[in-house]
Design an enzyme around this catalytic site. Sequence first.
Site, PDB file in Angstrom:
ATOM      1  N   GLY A 280       0.873  -1.179  -0.077  1.00  0.00           N
ATOM      2  CA  GLY A 280      -0.012  -0.058   0.072  1.00  0.00           C
ATOM      3  C   GLY A 280       0.771   1.357   0.173  1.00  0.00           C
ATOM      4  O   GLY A 280       1.872   1.299  -0.709  1.00  0.00           O
ATOM      5  N   SER A 281       0.443   2.089   0.930  1.00  0.00           N
ATOM      6  CA  SER A 281       1.050   3.667   0.811  1.00  0.00           C
ATOM      7  C   SER A 281       2.427   3.549   0.947  1.00  0.00           C
ATOM      8  O   SER A 281       3.170   4.723   0.513  1.00  0.00           O
ATOM      9  CB  SER A 281       0.485   4.599   1.644  1.00  0.00           C
ATOM     10  OG  SER A 281      -1.037   4.584   1.374  1.00  0.00           O
ATOM     11  N   THR A 282       3.091   2.803   1.565  1.00  0.00           N
ATOM     12  CA  THR A 282       4.567   2.951   1.875  1.00  0.00           C
ATOM     13  C   THR A 282       5.334   2.849   0.443  1.00  0.00           C
ATOM     14  O   THR A 282       6.566   3.090   0.363  1.00  0.00           O
ATOM     15  CB  THR A 282       5.028   1.737   2.693  1.00  0.00           C
ATOM     16  OG1 THR A 282       4.185   0.482   2.672  1.00  0.00           O
ATOM     17  CG2 THR A 282       4.941   2.142   4.194  1.00  0.00           C
TER      18      THR A 282
END
Lengths: 560, 376
Positions: A280-282
């Site tokens: 995801g956002s990492t």
Amino acid sequence: MKPHARVEPNAESAEGRAVEAAPARGAIRMLALCLFAAFLLLGGRAVQLALREDPLGASAAAAQPAPDIVIRADLTDRNGALLATDISGYALTAQPARVWNPRETAQRLRTLFPDLEEAALLRRLTERNRALVYLRRGLTPPQRAAVLDLGLAGIGFEEEERRVYPNGALAGHVLGFADRDLNALAGVERGLDARIRAAGETGARVRLSLDVRVQHAVEQELARAGRATRAKGGAAVVLDARTGETLALASWPALDPNFPGAASDAVRLNRAAAARFEMGSTIKPFTVAIALEERLTRPRERFDVVTPYAVSGRPIRDLHPFDAPLSLAEVLAESSNVGAAQIALRIGAARQRDYFARLGLLRASPIELPESAAPIAPMRGDPLSVAVLGYGHGMANSLISVAEAYTVFANDGARVAPTLLARDPGDAAPRTPVFSPETTHVLIGMLRGAVTHGTGEHADVPGLEIAGKTGSAEKPGAAGYDPDRMLSSFAAVFPASNPRYVIVLALDEPARTEAAGGQATGGATAAPPVGRIAARIAPLLGLRVEPRRSAQDAPGGDDL
Amino acid sequence: MTDIPFSPATFGTTRGAAFDRPLIVTTLVLIAVGLVLSLAATPTITQRLDAGGAFALSIRHALFAAAGLGVIGAVAFFTPLMVRRSAFIVLIGAFVLTLMALAFAPERNGAARWLDMGPISIQPSEFLKPALVVFWAWMLAEQMRRPGFPGRTLSAATFALAAALLLMQPDVGQSALLFAIMAVMLTLSGLSARMLAALAGVTMIGPLAAYWTFPHVRARIDAFLGEPGYQVSRALEAIAAGGLFGRGPGEGVIKRQLPDAHADFVYAVAAEEFGLLASIGLIALYVAFAWRGLSRASRLIDPFSQLATAGLTALICAQAAVHIAVNTSLAPAKGMTLPFVSYGGSSMLGAALSVGFILALTRTRPGAYLYPERAS
């Protein structure tokens, strides 16, 4: 004297008989000399044997099969703390032909080893066609003494080495374990098997890059966060990004490598290396960095994240709706999927694939762990795939692989591969350039902003200038992505003014707990333990903690 | 040799302090060493209570030693004629028992060598050896006195019979030992050069014949010429581990590794637990034994006594030498006991009989000894 006289035919004088005995006298002297010479030879041989170290001689020693003991080198952490060693134990054996009373022998052995089954013991003790049978392995010297005290005929011992991990579960997943014959089965034991055996032959130790103090802090905070959020599992990695040295690598629940068989498969799984997650956002910082590197955007550009947005007819949504356009920095700080998808489409499939490959995200991390898993990365190249890859979906990576990619932010844009071996000070780590130093500098500022003014605020530690990115990835379920099952993560680089260390931590399916404000997001569950880990290990790493530098004076903060 | 025999106190007596005291002391010390080693060497198996307690074998050994002392004490007072007659009776008995062993005895360790007699079992060959030596001395001395007497032929015939019986067991080692002793005694009795050459020829052919005839002899000699076998390897390791001062009483491991450590490898046990000092001490005791026996023999006047004493001394010492040589891998593996020291009743009593005969034959009597040059 009468009988004696019968032997002597006539009463000769003593002198007369002496003449008769004279030849024998000489011969007896010869006999005496021969015997003395023989005993002298034997005495010399006794001295030779007593003073010789190797009584059988080199050839005989070579002819005798070497005892079937594998010697593995000791493993230590970077400071010399013992992590794994061999100790001597004994295998309990029996020569069935020499056992007097198998039933009694079995019963008496069971008084010492109730774990042995009498029927099985009896069967093995009566295997008359076998010269030697093994009854039990891993006896300690006191247990051997106890068996000897039983005075059982035909029962013997064979010396054997055993692998022991004196710190118990500490670093259990990294170290891995060996079987009873000291064959490596998992972890660094397996990954560095040849080196460990070679070092064992010379009596050397194998020095790992781990630092038990850092490892302990990481394991403790990870377990605490895991328990607090009632997560299924968790993992964390701490890298010295400059050298690629892995200071800590933890998987929760922990595994005690002394008793690997006692653990379930779920526990044995190394969630930092063998498990693959859609992060995801990492992953978003890489999307932003690629766009900046390729001059596809500017830090001050604003992205429309308010209007509903769809790619190939599939809507792309943010976790929370926004009511105003976001700057590039805010896309990161507020973790906007819509913004990241727009940027990713500008990058395009070819460049995305190229950069991800250079970041090491498209192959298994080369860390010396056999568990290190290759990513699931179809990289189909269609617009929807490219867009969702921009915010870390459609590709599943191991945590160590993500940590490796994050080393670019500490090396002026170059990636350094992680290792579990301690690196000599003069030995520079191989670097793979990915981004320019300028791009990297801008990204550090944005990541710092994500901590000071964004989703990662719970990771902030006064004085440590932590820069980082949260990740709250919904896990794929039976019917698309499941908002109730998340992989919540936080990837940090610090200190922002001179980035050197990378911490990546992930929690698998944390619950929405009150302690985390009713949230299961990376910012609520994964960011706090990363902050605590950083605060605990900074003094151990020799970092100067400067509390006066508050969250406000972070570089890049003015971009908001 | 200006010792007891010619002191006024003993001159002319037939009893009392006329024995060779150093020989007695040597024998007693050897028996004492054997008792100490039996504590160390008897197998761990006897630690089981149902085998009669931890010291069952040591107690048996002590009983054998006591019986041996009794035999020595009784036989030492024999006159040469009684020695001859008793040896002859023992010889006949031993032959009969050896035959019986061949016919009825159970095979043990691959050889029919023991005869079970109720609670004890005896190995007749241990008694056959001293009896044969005395018998040969008698025969050879008779031929020396009366050249027409077929003493050598009778000696060779009895040897052939004994060797045949021993080889049927099969016991090649004892046969070889007996042959060596007979060769020594024939030489002492004054053989012609031609006879000596013939003897040397047989000495050469014997081992070759044994090598080709007996598979286990071949295996052992091959093992000796190549790598030492399991038992000898363990013995060598034990002796090396003993070093100068030994592992310490009871600390040895060879007794756990070898089934007959207390008999055929007792020297290695001694060397392992008590070190080089003990092993050299043991050798020194047999040297002392040889010196006393042979120096007495050399001054005896009566050819029978001289031949018998020299032969018996050579028998004891050669057997000890073979035992030590096997233990130190200087000779092919052969189960030969260490006289007076090894565990085993037959071995103990046979050795006791030998030393009893020696003491009896070397006892100071009027006319028994040649005056040494210095004394005359």
